[in-house]
Design an enzyme around this catalytic site. Structure first.
Site, PDB file in Angstrom:
ATOM      1  N   GLY B  69     -61.256 111.278 102.611  1.00 18.25           N
ATOM      2  CA  GLY B  69     -61.183 111.202 101.153  1.00 18.25           C
ATOM      3  C   GLY B  69     -60.301 110.084 100.632  1.00 18.25           C
ATOM      4  O   GLY B  69     -60.212 109.013 101.216  1.00 18.25           O
ATOM      5  N   SER B  70     -59.626 110.373  99.534  1.00 15.55           N
ATOM      6  CA  SER B  70     -58.892 109.384  98.752  1.00 15.55           C
ATOM      7  C   SER B  70     -57.706 108.782  99.503  1.00 15.55           C
ATOM      8  O   SER B  70     -57.132 109.391 100.401  1.00 15.55           O
ATOM      9  CB  SER B  70     -58.400 110.068  97.485  1.00 15.55           C
ATOM     10  OG  SER B  70     -57.262 109.430  96.978  1.00 15.55           O
ATOM     11  N   SER B  71     -57.309 107.587  99.036  1.00 15.15           N
ATOM     12  CA  SER B  71     -56.129 106.936  99.601  1.00 15.15           C
ATOM     13  C   SER B  71     -54.838 107.571  99.092  1.00 15.15           C
ATOM     14  O   SER B  71     -53.755 107.163  99.478  1.00 15.15           O
ATOM     15  CB  SER B  71     -56.147 105.451  99.249  1.00 15.15           C
ATOM     16  OG  SER B  71     -56.231 105.288  97.843  1.00 15.15           O
ATOM     17  N   GLY B  72     -54.961 108.586  98.247  1.00 16.17           N
ATOM     18  CA  GLY B  72     -53.776 109.330  97.807  1.00 16.17           C
ATOM     19  C   GLY B  72     -53.293 110.329  98.846  1.00 16.17           C
ATOM     20  O   GLY B  72     -52.393 111.120  98.571  1.00 16.17           O
TER      21      GLY B  72
END
Lengths: 428, 146
Positions: B69-72
Site C-alpha cells: 500500500g501507501s508510502s505512509g
C-alpha cells in the site's frame, strides 16, 4: 554497508548535526534492507506536514517555541529524538499532498488554529528550500524526472508513474528516508535502483479493448490484486493510453496491490518488446484480462456500495489534470449540483491557476461544486457533513474511503459521477 | 499430577532492527497496509477484508508476510510508537522499503529471512522471544503437551 569518504564524514558529524542524524538514519535503514551502499539523488518528493493529531500533540507538549518545526523535522522526518537545527536542504525537493487546503480549510470544517499552524509550517518548509507543489502528482507540475534518474520519492501513485511511464528509478520511500535524503542527497541503493530488479515478473495478456479512464482504473485494480508487489508486463494493448489513463492505472494497481513498476512494451519507458521487459527471466505467472475479469474487478471496487442516494462526489484522485478538468466542465456546464449532494474536485494548485484563467473554476463554482487543491478527502480525513455515500471515478479513492472514513463508495465513469452530482442518484 | 511439557522451537534469521523483546504472537497471512490500513493511535487493523480487521498489535509480537500500500507505512508505525501502540517486535518474510523503514522507526526488534517460515511455525497466542542481535527467535507453543 559500504560508505564513501564523504558519507563517512557526514556520519561523523563533519557536515553538521542534522546531516549526521540524516546519515545515521540512512545507515540504519540501509542495513535493515540489506543494501550494499547508498546512491546519489538530487530529486526528492517528500512531506513535511505538522497538522496531524499526533504531531499537534507533540507540538503542544513542547509548548511551541521558535524551534518547534526543527523538533518536528527531527522526530518525524529523521527519526531523531535529539533536536538539532535543520539547515537549508541539499537536494532539490518538493512537498507532496498535505492535510490542509490552504484556501478551502473552512469548507473542510477545519479549525482556524490548524490552518494557522499549516501556514507557519508552509513558511518553514519554504525557508529550508522545499518546493510547495503540495500535490500527489508532482510530475504534472514541474518535477518530471528523466529516464534513469535516481530519485527518492514517496506517494505510491507517483512512484509507480515515474518508475514506469518515465523510467526514473525510485523505491516507494517514506517520510523519514526522504527527510534524510533531502539533507544528504543519498538514498539506499536497493530495489528498483538496480537493473536486475526492474525486469518483469508476471505477464498480463489483455483481451479486451481499454477505452477510457474508467477501464484503465478497473484494469489497474485487477492487476494489483493479482501481482501484489511484483512487476507486471502488459501485452495486447490496442490503443495508446494517455497520461491520465496511466495515472489512474498506476494509482489503482498500487492500492489493491503494491505495484511500484510495470511495463507496457512500446509505450512505457524501458522496454520495446515483451522479451526485453522480462530480460533473462521467464514469467512467474500469466494472467488474462478480458470482459469477465473487468466485471470482477468492477464488483470489487463497488464492494461497499448499496445505497443509490449519493451525498458526495469526489473527483481528482490522483489530482486532476487540465484535460480532466475540461471534460468535467463540458459535462457540468449549465447544470446544477443537486441540493442533497456535494461535488469536490481536486487539482494541483499550479493547475488551479490555469483553471481559473481558462474559465473552468467559474463553471464548476456556478454549478455549485468546488475546485480545491493541496489535499484530498482520504488524506485530510474530511467529507461534507453527514456524508454516508460517496461516488468517485478513482479506483484508489474507492479502495481507501470505505476503510478510512467508513462510508459506502460507488466507483464508475466520469459521466456517471457527474450524473450522480446533478441527480443525487447513482445509476449503474 | 503429570508434569506439563511445553514445546519450544528455535528459529534463526537476519536482524533488521537490533534488540531483544518478548510477548504474545499475533500472526496474519495477509500483508499489512500502514496508511489506510491501521489506526496508529490504537494499533488496530482497519483494512476492509483483512483477516485481522478490528484486532490490535499493540504490545504483541507481530508476525506477518510483509507490507503493502501507501508510502505512509513508516509514518503510521512511527506514530504508533509515539502513541504507545507499537508492537513489541516484528517478524516478517518479504523485505520492502516500506517494512524496513517502518521497522527502523518503530524502534522494536525486528527480524526476517528465518530458516523456517514463521507463518507456518508461529501461531497467534504463542509466546515469542525475539533476540534480533543474535538472530534468534524462540517460540514457546501456547498448546501444552501432557
Amino acid at each position: 554497508m559500504k560508505l564513501t569518504d564523504e558519507e563517512k564524514a557526514m556520519l561523523e558529524g563533519e557536515h553538521g548535526p542534522a546531516v549526521q542524524k540524516a546519515m545515521d538514519l540512512l545507515v540504519r535503514y540501509g542495513e535493515a534492507l540489506g543494501a550494499e551502499r547508498l546512491v546519489e539523488t538530487n530529486n526528492v518528493s517528500t512531506t513535511f506536514a505538522s497538522t496531524s493529531p499526533i504531531i499537534r500533540k507533540f507540538i503542544a507538549e513542547r509548548g511551541g517555541g521558535p524551534d518547534v518545526f526543527d523538533a518536528v523535522f527531527c522526530e518525524f522526518n529523521l527519526d531523531s529524538q535529539e533536536v538539532v537545527k535543520i539547515p537549508p536542504i541539499k537536494a532539490y525537493g518538493c512537498q507532496l499532498i498535505q492535510y490542509v487546503d490552504a484556501e478551502n480549510w473552512e469548507i473542510h470544517g477545519m479549525d482556524r488554529e490548524i490552518s494557522e499552524l499549516n501556514a507557519m509550517n508552509e513558511a518553514y518548509s519554504g525557508s529550508i528550500g522545499l518546493h510547495m507543489l503540495s500535490t500527489c502528482t508532482p510530475y504534472q507540475v514541474g518535477n518530471i524526472p528523466v529516464k534513469g534518474e535516481h530519485c527518492a520519492w514517496m506517494e505510491s501513485s507517483a512512484v509507480v508513474y515515474i518508475n514506469s511511464v518515465l523510467g526514473a528509478r525510485t523505491n516507494c520511500e517514506g517520510r523519514e528516508s526522504t527527510g534524510a535524503a533531502l539533507l544528504t542527497r543519498r538514498i539506499p541503493y536497493w530495489g528498483y535502483h538496480l537493473d536486475e530488479n526492474r525486469l518483469g515478473t508476471d505477464l498480463i495478456e489483455v483481451e479486451t479493448d481499454l477505452v477510457d479512464m474508467r477501464d484503465w482504473g478497473i484494469f489497474g485494480y485487477y492487476v494489483g490484486e493479482m501481482v501484489g508487489e511484483r512487476v507486471p508486463v502488459i501485452s495486447g494493448i490496442k490503443r495508446v493510453p494517455d497520461h491520465n489513463m496511466l495515472k489512474h492505472f498506476g494509482a489503482a494497481a498500487s492500492s489493491s496491490g503494491g505495484v511500484e513498476l510495470y511495463h507496457i512494451p512500446g509505450i512505457t519507458a524501458e522496454a520495446n518488446t515483451v522479451e526485453e521487459a522480462f530480460g533473462h527471466r521467464k514469467p512467474k505467472n500469466t494472467f488474462r484480462f478480458g470482459p469477465e475479469e473487468m466485471k470482477q474487478a468492477y464488483e470489487w471496487l463497488n464492494y461497499s456500495a448499496k445505497d443509490p442516494h449519493v451525498d458526495f462526489i469526489m473527483l481528482g484522485c490522483p489530482h486532476a489534470s487540465l484535460e480532466q478538468l475540461r471534460d468535467i466542465c463540458r459535462l457540468l456546464e449549465g447544470k446544477k449540483v443537486h441540493s442533497n449532494t456535494h461535488l469536490w474536485i481536486f487539482t494541483p494548485r499550479a493547475l488551479k491557476q490555469v483553471a481559473d484563467r481558462s474559465g473552468y473554476t467559474k463553471i464548476i463554482t456556478e454549478a455549485g461544486g468546488h475546485l480545491m487543491s493541496d489535499t484530498c478527502p482520504a488524506i485530510a480525513r474530511v467529507l461534507p457533513p453527514g456524508t454516508k455515500v460517496v461516488a468517485t471515478d478513482s479506483a484508489k479513492q474507492a479502495h481507501y474511503l470505505p476503510a478510512i472514513m467508513g462510508v459506502q463508495t460507488w466507483f464508475g465513469s466520469l459521466e456517471q459521477c457527474i450524473n450522480a452530482a446533478v441527480t443525487g442518484r447513482w445509476s449503474a | 499430577m503429570e508434569k506439563m511439557k511445553t514445546e519450544k522451537i528455535i528459529l534463526r534469521g537476519r536482524k533488521v532492527v537490533g534488540g531483544c523483546a518478548e510477548g504474545e504472537a499475533l500472526v496474519t497471512r495477509d500483508t499489512i497496509s500502514g496508511w489506510g490500513g491501521i489506526d496508529p493511535m490504537t494499533g488496530t487493523i482497519i483494512e476492509m477484508r483483512h483477516e485481522l480487521r478490528g484486532q490490535s498489535f499493540k504490545d504483541k509480537v507481530l508476525v506477518f508476510p510483509g507490507a503493502k500500500g501507501s508510502s505512509g507505512w513508516s509514518a503510521f508505525f512511527h506514530t504508533a510508537r509515539l502513541a504507545g501502540a507499537a508492537p513489541k517486535a516484528m517478524i516478517f518474510n518479504v523485505m520492502t522499503t516500506k517494512v524496513a523503514l517502518g521497522a527502523v522507526v518503530t524502534h522494536a526488534p525486528a527480524m526476517t529471512d528465518l530458516d523456517q517460515d514463521p507463518l507456518e511455525v508461529i501461531e497467534t497466542g504463542d509466546w515469542v522471544k525475539v533476540d534480533a542481535d543474535n538472530g534468534i527467535v524462540e517460540v514457546i507453543k501456547r498448546k501444552v503437551k501432557k
